[in-house]
Each structure stands twice: as structure tokens, then as C-alpha cells.
Design a protein around this motif. Structure first.
Motif, PDB file in Angstrom:
ATOM      1  N   GLU A 188       0.808  -1.223   0.000  1.00  0.00           N
ATOM      2  CA  GLU A 188       0.000   0.000   0.000  1.00  0.00           C
ATOM      3  C   GLU A 188       0.840   1.271   0.000  1.00  0.00           C
ATOM      4  N   HIS A 189       2.113   1.167   0.405  1.00  0.00           N
ATOM      5  CA  HIS A 189       2.988   2.338   0.471  1.00  0.00           C
ATOM      6  C   HIS A 189       3.850   2.516  -0.786  1.00  0.00           C
ATOM      7  N   VAL A 190       3.862   1.525  -1.656  1.00  0.00           N
ATOM      8  CA  VAL A 190       4.812   1.488  -2.771  1.00  0.00           C
ATOM      9  C   VAL A 190       4.344   2.349  -3.946  1.00  0.00           C
ATOM     10  N   HIS A 191       5.182   3.339  -4.306  1.00  0.00           N
ATOM     11  CA  HIS A 191       4.919   4.191  -5.474  1.00  0.00           C
ATOM     12  C   HIS A 191       5.979   4.004  -6.562  1.00  0.00           C
ATOM     13  N   TYR A 192       6.979   3.181  -6.292  1.00  0.00           N
ATOM     14  CA  TYR A 192       8.063   2.966  -7.256  1.00  0.00           C
ATOM     15  C   TYR A 192       8.690   1.618  -6.940  1.00  0.00           C
ATOM     16  N   ILE A 193       9.000   0.871  -7.977  1.00  0.00           N
ATOM     17  CA  ILE A 193       9.570  -0.467  -7.802  1.00  0.00           C
ATOM     18  C   ILE A 193      10.911  -0.558  -8.522  1.00  0.00           C
ATOM     19  N   HIS A 194      11.931  -0.974  -7.782  1.00  0.00           N
ATOM     20  CA  HIS A 194      13.198  -1.314  -8.416  1.00  0.00           C
ATOM     21  C   HIS A 194      13.141  -2.797  -8.780  1.00  0.00           C
ATOM     22  N   VAL A 195      12.993  -3.067 -10.060  1.00  0.00           N
ATOM     23  CA  VAL A 195      12.931  -4.448 -10.524  1.00  0.00           C
ATOM     24  C   VAL A 195      14.362  -4.980 -10.593  1.00  0.00           C
ATOM     25  N   LYS A 196      14.610  -6.014  -9.824  1.00  0.00           N
ATOM     26  CA  LYS A 196      15.973  -6.552  -9.749  1.00  0.00           C
ATOM     27  C   LYS A 196      15.900  -7.991  -9.275  1.00  0.00           C
ATOM     28  N   ALA A 197      16.794  -8.816  -9.777  1.00  0.00           N
ATOM     29  CA  ALA A 197      16.917 -10.204  -9.330  1.00  0.00           C
ATOM     30  C   ALA A 197      18.368 -10.443  -8.942  1.00  0.00           C
ATOM     31  N   ALA A 198      18.600 -11.486  -8.172  1.00  0.00           N
ATOM     32  CA  ALA A 198      19.966 -11.774  -7.729  1.00  0.00           C
ATOM     33  C   ALA A 198      20.177 -13.276  -7.630  1.00  0.00           C
ATOM     34  N   ASN A 199      21.390 -13.695  -7.931  1.00  0.00           N
ATOM     35  CA  ASN A 199      21.809 -15.083  -7.773  1.00  0.00           C
ATOM     36  C   ASN A 199      23.032 -15.129  -6.877  1.00  0.00           C
ATOM     37  N   GLU A 200      23.226 -16.273  -6.229  1.00  0.00           N
ATOM     38  CA  GLU A 200      24.421 -16.450  -5.408  1.00  0.00           C
ATOM     39  C   GLU A 200      25.537 -17.039  -6.252  1.00  0.00           C
ATOM     40  N   ARG A 201      26.723 -16.440  -6.140  1.00  0.00           N
ATOM     41  CA  ARG A 201      27.902 -16.913  -6.868  1.00  0.00           C
ATOM     42  C   ARG A 201      29.122 -16.756  -5.982  1.00  0.00           C
ATOM     43  N   ASP A 202      29.848 -17.835  -5.798  1.00  0.00           N
ATOM     44  CA  ASP A 202      31.034 -17.837  -4.937  1.00  0.00           C
ATOM     45  C   ASP A 202      30.712 -17.341  -3.525  1.00  0.00           C
ATOM     46  N   GLY A 203      29.535 -17.738  -3.043  1.00  0.00           N
ATOM     47  CA  GLY A 203      29.151 -17.381  -1.685  1.00  0.00           C
ATOM     48  C   GLY A 203      28.633 -15.977  -1.511  1.00  0.00           C
ATOM     49  N   LYS A 204      28.476 -15.237  -2.612  1.00  0.00           N
ATOM     50  CA  LYS A 204      27.991 -13.860  -2.527  1.00  0.00           C
ATOM     51  C   LYS A 204      26.833 -13.650  -3.495  1.00  0.00           C
ATOM     52  N   LEU A 205      25.940 -12.742  -3.128  1.00  0.00           N
ATOM     53  CA  LEU A 205      24.822 -12.408  -3.998  1.00  0.00           C
ATOM     54  C   LEU A 205      25.248 -11.382  -5.045  1.00  0.00           C
ATOM     55  N   HIS A 206      24.771 -11.571  -6.261  1.00  0.00           N
ATOM     56  CA  HIS A 206      25.068 -10.643  -7.355  1.00  0.00           C
ATOM     57  C   HIS A 206      23.772 -10.349  -8.114  1.00  0.00           C
ATOM     58  N   PRO A 229       5.478   2.793 -11.145  1.00  0.00           N
ATOM     59  CA  PRO A 229       6.539   2.727 -12.146  1.00  0.00           C
ATOM     60  C   PRO A 229       7.541   1.630 -11.835  1.00  0.00           C
ATOM     61  N   ARG A 230       7.995   0.947 -12.871  1.00  0.00           N
ATOM     62  CA  ARG A 230       8.994  -0.104 -12.730  1.00  0.00           C
ATOM     63  C   ARG A 230      10.357   0.426 -13.168  1.00  0.00           C
ATOM     64  N   GLY A 231      11.319   0.417 -12.269  1.00  0.00           N
ATOM     65  CA  GLY A 231      12.660   0.871 -12.598  1.00  0.00           C
ATOM     66  C   GLY A 231      13.569  -0.306 -12.867  1.00  0.00           C
ATOM     67  N   ILE A 232      14.168  -0.356 -14.035  1.00  0.00           N
ATOM     68  CA  ILE A 232      15.092  -1.443 -14.372  1.00  0.00           C
ATOM     69  C   ILE A 232      16.453  -1.119 -13.758  1.00  0.00           C
ATOM     70  N   GLU A 233      16.828  -1.915 -12.716  1.00  0.00           N
ATOM     71  CA  GLU A 233      18.108  -1.676 -12.055  1.00  0.00           C
ATOM     72  C   GLU A 233      19.070  -2.857 -12.217  1.00  0.00           C
ATOM     73  N   PHE A 234      18.591  -3.932 -12.790  1.00  0.00           N
ATOM     74  CA  PHE A 234      19.475  -5.076 -13.014  1.00  0.00           C
ATOM     75  C   PHE A 234      20.413  -4.785 -14.189  1.00  0.00           C
TER      76      PHE A 234
END
Length: 259
Positions: A188-206, A229-234
Motif C-alpha cells: 500500500e505504500h509502494v509508489h516505485y519499484i526497483h525491478v531486480k533479481a539476484a543469484n548467489e555466486r562464490d558465496g555472494k549475492l550478485h 513505475p517499474r525501474g530497471i536496475e538489473f
């Protein structure tokens, strides 16, 4: 793909191209033609990507953005609340910069919010500016988990603060939180979305492109407001940046149309 009516706008975050690429291409203004040609609606300008002297030329950048048929959001790599719950003393400068850029939103991390703090001075300051402040969940234990974010928006709502949320879909992973649970709680509070996904590689998220992810981003995005609005940050990478950008603009626009 033409944009259907009443469908969420698509914003390109300049940092998606990578700090090195932005610098080599000539700065954020050099990306505007690519972003416009890809069919996006807006651009998120990042304060940390400005070269020396560019902060004094925000009005010129604003005009360039308009000439490319885009609107602007403005992101600062700072927190709203510092240690002890003190409002960032530079917030007035950030708001003034956002106004000069003609930005619709100022994105800033939550930081060290202290429940019960007096937010009256913050409300007065925000009322002096045109831009909406959109507070983001970051990758820290202070401003990146659900409970303080919930507490802040509860307080903001009670005081009628002119603020909203930037919901970063992947940052929850860095702090061990369930993004889908957070999306349902904070929607209900969201007016903007940072669209992003992440995978783990070598023990760290990327951060990774959507096509390189496990697809869980779709359920999270579906739980958030269809009109935000959808913001492409990936990462947007490849020989033809316009084509890569257009591909994901069309993908998100199609998703938004089906929401």
C-alpha cells in the motif's frame, strides 16, 4: 511495443549500465538517447554517477531529459536517518537538487529510523519542495528489513508525511528477508519499484538480468501495485545497449499489461 493505456511506466536506472560503462560513454546524459530509443518512459539519475561539476548543471540536464521525451527520478546514495535517528542534514540540498532536475521522486534509503521520533521538522521541510520522497529498503540491517520499514510508514501515515516507498525487489535477499512477504506487507505504500533479481555466486549475492534469474521476481512483482513505475536496475549489458534495453522494457510492459 507500444505502451498500453493505464499501464505502469518503465524507468531505466542509469546505474544498470554499470559505473564503468556510464563513464566511458560520456556520463548519464549520453545515455538518454538510448533510453528514449528503447521506448522507456523515464530515467533515474544517480547522484553518485555525476562527474565533477555536473551537479551545477542540473537545469541543463533536466532540459535534455525533457527533449528526449522522458521524465526524471533522482537517487542519492544516502540515508534519510543517520545514527541516533537524526534526519540527514543534507536532505534539504538533495531536495533542492531534485527540484532543479525536475524530478518526480527523490529516492533515498531509510537508514536508522527510531520509532517515536518527532518527524514534524521533516514534514515542514518536505512541504517546501515539489518532489515526492520515495524511501527505499537497502542492503543493511537498519534500513533493509521489514520491521523498521513498517514502523516508519506507520509513523509517516499518522503524521501525513508526503512520502512513499521505493520497493527494491532483490535487496531483501542481502538481509535474509522474504521479498514476497515484504511485498504483501508494504504494497500500500509502494509508489516505485526497483525491478531486480539476484543469484548467489562464490558465496555472494550478485544482481543479474531477469532472464538469468530463477524467475521468483514475477511473483514479487505481481504482489506490488500494478500502476507503480517499474525501474530497471538489473545489469543491462551487450553490444547493442538499445536492443538490450528495449527487450526488457517490452518484457516489463507486457507483464504490467497483464497484471
Amino acid at each position: 511495443m507500444n505502451k498500453p493505456e493505464n499501464v505502469a511506466e518503465i524507468v531505466i536506472v542509469t546505474a544498470a549500465y554499470g559505473y564503468k560503462a556510464v563513464k566511458e560513454l560520456g556520463g548519464q546524459s549520453a545515455l538518454l538517447a538510448t533510453i528514449a530509443a528503447a521506448g522507456a518512459d523515464g530515467v533515474e539519475i544517480r547522484r553518485e554517477l555525476f562527474a565533477e561539476g555536473e551537479l551545477s548543471k542540473l537545469a541543463s540536464l533536466a532540459e535534455e531529459i525533457r527533449q528526449h521525451g522522458l521524465f526524471a527520478f533522482y537517487s542519492v546514495p544516502e540515508s534519510l536517518f543517520l545514527a541516533g535517528g537524526i534526519v540527514n542534514p543534507d536532505l534539504s540540498d538533495f531536495l533542492t537538487e531534485a527540484d532543479a532536475l525536475g524530478a518526480r521522486k527523490l529516492k533515498i534509503a531509510l537508514g536508522n529510523f527510531v520509532p517515536g521520533a518527532d518527524l514534524t521538522a521533516l514534514k515542514v521541510l518536505l512541504k517546501q519542495h515539489h518532489v515526492e520522497m520515495a524511501v527505499e529498503n537497502d542492503q543493511t540491517a537498519q534500513g533493509g528489513i521489514l520491521s523498521p520499514m513498517n514502523a516508519f510508514f506507520f509513523a509517516a501515515e499518522a503524521l501525513h508525511l508526503p512520502v512513499a516507498m521505493t520497493f527494491d525487489m532483490a535487496n531483501w535477499l542481502w538481509v535474509g528477508q522474504d521479498a514476497l512477504v515484504a511485498a504483501k506487507a508494504l504494497s500500500e505504500h509502494v509508489h516505485y519499484i526497483h525491478v531486480k533479481a539476484a543469484n548467489e555466486r562464490d558465496g555472494k549475492l550478485h544482481a543479474v538480468a531477469l532472464d538469468d534469474s530463477d524467475g521468483s521476481w514475477q511473483a514479487v512483482l505481481a504482489a506490488l501495485p500494478a500502476t507503480a513505475p517499474r525501474g530497471i536496475e538489473f545489469p543491462l549489458e551487450g553490444e547493442d545497449l538499445t536492443a538490450v534495453t528495449r527487450y526488457y522494457v517490452d518484457l516489463l510492459r507486457k507483464e504490467a499489461a497483464q497484471a
